[in-house]
Design a protein around this motif. Structure first.
Motif, PDB file in Angstrom:
ATOM      1  N   ASP A 186       0.804  -1.229   0.000  1.00  0.00           N
ATOM      2  CA  ASP A 186       0.000   0.000   0.000  1.00  0.00           C
ATOM      3  C   ASP A 186       0.835   1.276   0.000  1.00  0.00           C
ATOM      4  O   ASP A 186       0.303   2.379   0.124  1.00  0.00           O
ATOM      5  CB  ASP A 186      -0.948   0.013   1.199  1.00  0.00           C
ATOM      6  N   GLY A 187       2.153   1.144  -0.146  1.00  0.00           N
ATOM      7  CA  GLY A 187       3.022   2.318  -0.178  1.00  0.00           C
ATOM      8  C   GLY A 187       3.629   2.669   1.167  1.00  0.00           C
ATOM      9  O   GLY A 187       4.514   3.533   1.237  1.00  0.00           O
ATOM     10  N   SER A 188       3.170   2.017   2.225  1.00  0.00           N
ATOM     11  CA  SER A 188       3.776   2.222   3.538  1.00  0.00           C
ATOM     12  C   SER A 188       4.967   1.285   3.692  1.00  0.00           C
ATOM     13  O   SER A 188       5.328   0.550   2.767  1.00  0.00           O
ATOM     14  CB  SER A 188       2.746   1.981   4.643  1.00  0.00           C
ATOM     15  N   TYR A 189       5.575   1.296   4.869  1.00  0.00           N
ATOM     16  CA  TYR A 189       6.746   0.464   5.133  1.00  0.00           C
ATOM     17  C   TYR A 189       6.584  -0.233   6.471  1.00  0.00           C
ATOM     18  O   TYR A 189       5.954   0.299   7.395  1.00  0.00           O
ATOM     19  CB  TYR A 189       8.026   1.309   5.135  1.00  0.00           C
ATOM     20  N   ALA A 190       7.164  -1.421   6.580  1.00  0.00           N
ATOM     21  CA  ALA A 190       7.188  -2.151   7.843  1.00  0.00           C
ATOM     22  C   ALA A 190       8.537  -1.864   8.514  1.00  0.00           C
ATOM     23  O   ALA A 190       9.591  -2.251   8.004  1.00  0.00           O
ATOM     24  CB  ALA A 190       7.016  -3.642   7.604  1.00  0.00           C
ATOM     25  N   ILE A 231       7.912   8.385   9.306  1.00  0.00           N
ATOM     26  CA  ILE A 231       6.962   8.732  10.352  1.00  0.00           C
ATOM     27  C   ILE A 231       6.319   7.435  10.833  1.00  0.00           C
ATOM     28  O   ILE A 231       5.761   6.682  10.034  1.00  0.00           O
ATOM     29  CB  ILE A 231       5.864   9.670   9.818  1.00  0.00           C
ATOM     30  N   VAL A 232       6.408   7.181  12.133  1.00  0.00           N
ATOM     31  CA  VAL A 232       5.824   5.967  12.710  1.00  0.00           C
ATOM     32  C   VAL A 232       4.969   6.376  13.914  1.00  0.00           C
ATOM     33  O   VAL A 232       5.502   6.689  14.973  1.00  0.00           O
ATOM     34  CB  VAL A 232       6.904   4.962  13.147  1.00  0.00           C
ATOM     35  N   PRO A 233       3.645   6.387  13.787  1.00  0.00           N
ATOM     36  CA  PRO A 233       2.796   6.780  14.915  1.00  0.00           C
ATOM     37  C   PRO A 233       2.623   5.648  15.923  1.00  0.00           C
ATOM     38  O   PRO A 233       2.631   4.478  15.560  1.00  0.00           O
ATOM     39  CB  PRO A 233       1.463   7.108  14.239  1.00  0.00           C
ATOM     40  N   LYS A 234       2.464   6.025  17.191  1.00  0.00           N
ATOM     41  CA  LYS A 234       2.158   5.025  18.227  1.00  0.00           C
ATOM     42  C   LYS A 234       0.820   4.358  17.921  1.00  0.00           C
ATOM     43  O   LYS A 234       0.694   3.135  17.992  1.00  0.00           O
ATOM     44  CB  LYS A 234       2.127   5.709  19.596  1.00  0.00           C
ATOM     45  N   PHE A 235      -0.191   5.182  17.590  1.00  0.00           N
ATOM     46  CA  PHE A 235      -1.480   4.684  17.118  1.00  0.00           C
ATOM     47  C   PHE A 235      -1.622   5.053  15.649  1.00  0.00           C
ATOM     48  O   PHE A 235      -1.364   6.203  15.260  1.00  0.00           O
ATOM     49  CB  PHE A 235      -2.636   5.300  17.914  1.00  0.00           C
ATOM     50  N   ASN A 269      10.837  -0.596  20.713  1.00  0.00           N
ATOM     51  CA  ASN A 269      10.968  -1.752  19.821  1.00  0.00           C
ATOM     52  C   ASN A 269       9.928  -1.666  18.709  1.00  0.00           C
ATOM     53  O   ASN A 269       8.724  -1.600  18.975  1.00  0.00           O
ATOM     54  CB  ASN A 269      10.775  -3.041  20.618  1.00  0.00           C
ATOM     55  N   PHE A 270      10.395  -1.665  17.474  1.00  0.00           N
ATOM     56  CA  PHE A 270       9.526  -1.597  16.290  1.00  0.00           C
ATOM     57  C   PHE A 270       9.462  -2.993  15.677  1.00  0.00           C
ATOM     58  O   PHE A 270      10.480  -3.551  15.263  1.00  0.00           O
ATOM     59  CB  PHE A 270      10.088  -0.593  15.282  1.00  0.00           C
ATOM     60  N   ASP A 271       8.269  -3.565  15.635  1.00  0.00           N
ATOM     61  CA  ASP A 271       8.089  -4.935  15.154  1.00  0.00           C
ATOM     62  C   ASP A 271       7.182  -4.926  13.923  1.00  0.00           C
ATOM     63  O   ASP A 271       5.995  -5.212  13.995  1.00  0.00           O
ATOM     64  CB  ASP A 271       7.495  -5.791  16.272  1.00  0.00           C
ATOM     65  N   GLY A 272       7.749  -4.554  12.781  1.00  0.00           N
ATOM     66  CA  GLY A 272       6.960  -4.434  11.565  1.00  0.00           C
ATOM     67  C   GLY A 272       5.939  -3.316  11.656  1.00  0.00           C
ATOM     68  O   GLY A 272       4.852  -3.391  11.062  1.00  0.00           O
ATOM     69  N   ALA A 273       6.262  -2.259  12.379  1.00  0.00           N
ATOM     70  CA  ALA A 273       5.332  -1.145  12.591  1.00  0.00           C
ATOM     71  C   ALA A 273       5.082  -0.393  11.288  1.00  0.00           C
ATOM     72  O   ALA A 273       5.984  -0.256  10.440  1.00  0.00           O
ATOM     73  CB  ALA A 273       5.884  -0.195  13.647  1.00  0.00           C
ATOM     74  N   ASN A 274       3.859   0.108  11.127  1.00  0.00           N
ATOM     75  CA  ASN A 274       3.531   0.900   9.941  1.00  0.00           C
ATOM     76  C   ASN A 274       4.302   2.212   9.974  1.00  0.00           C
ATOM     77  O   ASN A 274       4.216   2.981  10.946  1.00  0.00           O
ATOM     78  CB  ASN A 274       2.039   1.206   9.901  1.00  0.00           C
ATOM     79  N   GLY A 275       5.051   2.453   8.909  1.00  0.00           N
ATOM     80  CA  GLY A 275       5.817   3.682   8.787  1.00  0.00           C
ATOM     81  C   GLY A 275       5.619   4.303   7.422  1.00  0.00           C
ATOM     82  O   GLY A 275       5.247   3.619   6.452  1.00  0.00           O
TER      83      GLY A 275
END
Length: 603
Positions: A186-190, A231-235, A269-275
């Protein structure tokens, strides 16, 4: 025990009498609302907020610290309520774009606000302070969609922001980072990896936290050239800024620190977080410098804040504490002993604190005029010149002022004696809190290398030449002319300043020549060169303050004792502190031989 009082009289003196901010603001169409009445109302109200809401919870925050429980962080008693009042008053958007809900007022006013907050409660100020860097980074490099999604809530302070650079294996050398960013369909990053030392990385005061994260794309070049920014939001949030599900970024722990205990310093810790990529691929470090420069000027302020806190506490104690009699005879014969302030060595320490805090504040406001120009000047040439000047000043401000702030905090304990070592007086907390300022956002040594290596040598001395030309022009305009009493009074300031400024330029070019044959010269001279530069810039500030005070005394305006104190402090700086610059000059010109001769195994 004294309470914090915002130094409004000193701020007014600098803004009105020394730097003429009314005229400065008048040059910007976007600053038309920054009238003298508006500026006065803002700084007065900010002073009340910091004195009444933030200062009372400073010691509580240090005593309680933040609490970590299964990934959640609870701030000390009073912090959440104070933060809500900060939101309600709209302080976060003071100097930010009106397009996203800010008030659009000058950057310089934001720095005045930051000083008041930092002196009253530095730990509290860390939470909204880091957000400003995130806001500026998104504003400078984000897409329109990213700006519209994140900036309104960051501007209102409902959300906070962080800067996620450091990893366990790397701090200064960011080329070693391992956090990965894998493209999603979708154009985002893990985003996957761990970051440490993340100020305000997790807390309970805002509903969302927006992390600005450095990471590597697949097949990215090695080193710093292969780093991108995300940019990686908590929510997770939708395009309207509504909160969705929790992102897969979690707090693993918080640090048990020496100081600023009420500021949550997190392991994330970022575990495949949406960025979401911000700026071009592999240009993340360049984009991050927007954030880092903002943070470094803010950190420079901590030096001023530590010195102001120490000076206010020290002055109160020195006037109140009775100990021995004056060497020249009793000054208070009706008391059992004279107060500490009659003793020469106590005065030396107090005047050193006073010289550093007032000179440091002047340096910040002097630089803030360049920050205003860079942010809002219509002319691109003016913006570029301001950016170059600010880039040159930033490492000096950050390193010199934080080191002098720590010195001032240390002197505060010395003035109190044994009582300074006791927690209830607040001096030992101030010293512990101040220590980190010389470390984060680049240690003193890193700032020094940035100054001499990047800002001087790579620039081929253009900015140092411009600054020296400015100082020498000022000295020429205020040099001794017997028919002008005002200029006669300035001779004792402008003459040593002009000699030092001319030497500054000469020494700089001599170091540049030496470095061509021995690159270790850069490292061996760097810290002394930065400190030498700092003492000269502060002397320039004190000369201008002495000039303004003399003019006020001549005209008969204002508080005569206030202006006399400025002149006396300027005299103290030039006679007792400024000569230290000569020691740094001598050391920085030494060959690095004795530093490098001893084999590593022999240490």
């Amino acid at each position: 025990m004294s309470d914090y009082k915002a130094p409004l009289e000193n701020i007014r003196f600098l803004m009105n009498d020394v730097f003429n901010f009314e005229k400065h603001y008048g040059r910007f169409p976007s600053y038309q609302d920054a009238s003298p009445d508006m500026v006065e109302a803002i700084i007065s109200e900010c002073a009340r907020f910091c004195e009444n809401e933030l200062a009372p919870i400073n010691h509580i925050g240090d005593k309680e610290g933040c609490t970590f429980n299964d990934g959640e962080v609870t701030t000390p008693i009073g912090f959440k309520d104070a933060y809500q009042k900060y939101i309600d008053a709209g302080w976060q958007g003071l100097s930010f774009s009106t397009e996203y809900g800010g008030q659009g007022l000058p950057q310089s006013l934001g720095l005045v606000k930051a000083e008041f907050m930092g002196t009253a409660n530095w730990s509290f100020g860390m939470y909204p302070g880091l957000s400003l860097g995130a806001m500026n980074t998104i504003l400078a490099h984000g897409s329109d969609e990213q700006k519209n999604t994140y900036l309104p809530k960051l501007t209102s302070a409902e959300w906070t922001g962080t800067m996620c650079l450091t990893e366990a294996q790397c701090g200064t050398d960011l080329g070693q980072i391992r956090t990965k960013a894998e493209p999603n369909q979708d154009g985002s990053y893990a985003i996957s990896g761990s970051k440490i030392f993340i100020s305000a990385g997790e807390h309970d005061m805002a509903e969302n936290i927006i992390h600005i994260v450095l990471a590597r794309l697949p097949n990215a070049p090695k080193g710093t050239r292969g780093i991108s920014l995300f940019i990686v939001p908590k929510f997770n949030v939708d395009e309207q800024g509504n909160l969705l599900d929790r992102n897969t970024v979690n707090c693993g722990s918080i640090e048990d620190k020496m100081g600023i205990k009420a500021s949550s310093t997190a392991v994330l810790n970022f575990d495949g977080a949406n960025g979401y990529l911000i700026g071009p691929e592999n240009k993340g470090l360049e984009c991050m410098f927007t954030f880092m420069n903002t943070a470094r000027i803010g950190t420079a302020l901590q030096g001023v804040c530590a010195a102001e806190f120490a000076y206010q506490k020290s002055l109160y104690y020195a006037k109140d504490r009775l100990s021995m009699r004056s060497l020249t005879g009793s000054k208070f014969p009706d008391k059992i002993a004279d107060p500490l302030i009659v003793h020469p060595d106590v005065r030396r320490m107090l005047l050193t604190q006073k010289a550093f805090v007032e000179g440091g504040r002047a340096m910040i406001l002097y630089a803030s005029k360049a920050a205003d120009k860079f942010a809002d000047a219509d002319n691109e040439d003016i913006r570029q010149l301001a950016d170059q000047k600010l880039g040159f000043l930033t490492p000096i401000l950050k390193a010199f002022l934080t080191e002098r702030g720590f010195d001032s905090a240390n002197l505060g304990i010395q003035i109190y004696g044994g009582h300074g070592y006791i927690k209830e007086w607040g001096l030992e907390q101030n010293l512990r809190d101040a220590r980190i300022a010389t470390l984060y956002e680049g240690t003193t040594g890193i700032q020094a290398l940035d100054l001499i290596g990047r800002k001087v040598m790579l620039d081929r001395g253009k900015q140092i030449t411009a600054i020296v030309k400015e100082i020498l022009g000022y000295c020429k305009d205020h040099s001794m002319i017997s028919s002008n009493p005002q200029k006669n009074r300035m001779h004792k300031f402008v003459w040593p300043l002009s000699k030092a400024a001319a030497n500054w330029q000469q020494y700089t070019f001599r170091l540049m020549l030496k470095a061509k044959s021995d690159r270790d010269v850069v490292g061996s001279a760097s810290v002394d060169y930065l400190m030498y530069s700092g003492y000269i810039l502060m002397a320039y500030m004190w000369a201008q303050m002495a000039q303004a005070a003399n003019e006020k005394l001549t005209s008969g305006e204002g508080d005569k004792e206030f202006y006399k104190a400025k002149i006396r402090t300027a005299e103290f700086y030039f006679e007792r502190i400024f000569p230290q610059a000569k020691v740094h000059a001598s050391l920085m010109m030494k060959a690095p031989t004795t530093l490098m001769k001893l084999e590593a195994e022999a240490f």
